[in-house]
Design a protein around this motif. Sequence first.
Motif: not given
Length: 69
Positions: A1-17
Amino acid sequence: MRLYYTDHFDLPLPPTHRFPMSKYRLLRQAVATSREHADDPLLVPTAATDQQLSLAHCPRYIAAVKRGT
C-alpha cells in the motif's frame, strides 16, 4: 500500500483550533513506526491542480484559498 502525508505543510492555527496541525505529524510518525506498515512507502503527494480542485470546489473558493482570504 502507498501511504501519503503532508504534515510538513504547516499552517499556523490558533491553539484551540479544531484541527491542530501537530496531529498530522503524530499520525505519520505512528504509521512510520508501525509493524503493520513496515514495508509501505510514505510518500509526499503532488499538489492538486486547479482543475482537480474544481471537481469538488467552486472557482471563487479556489481563488480565495490561493489568496489566503
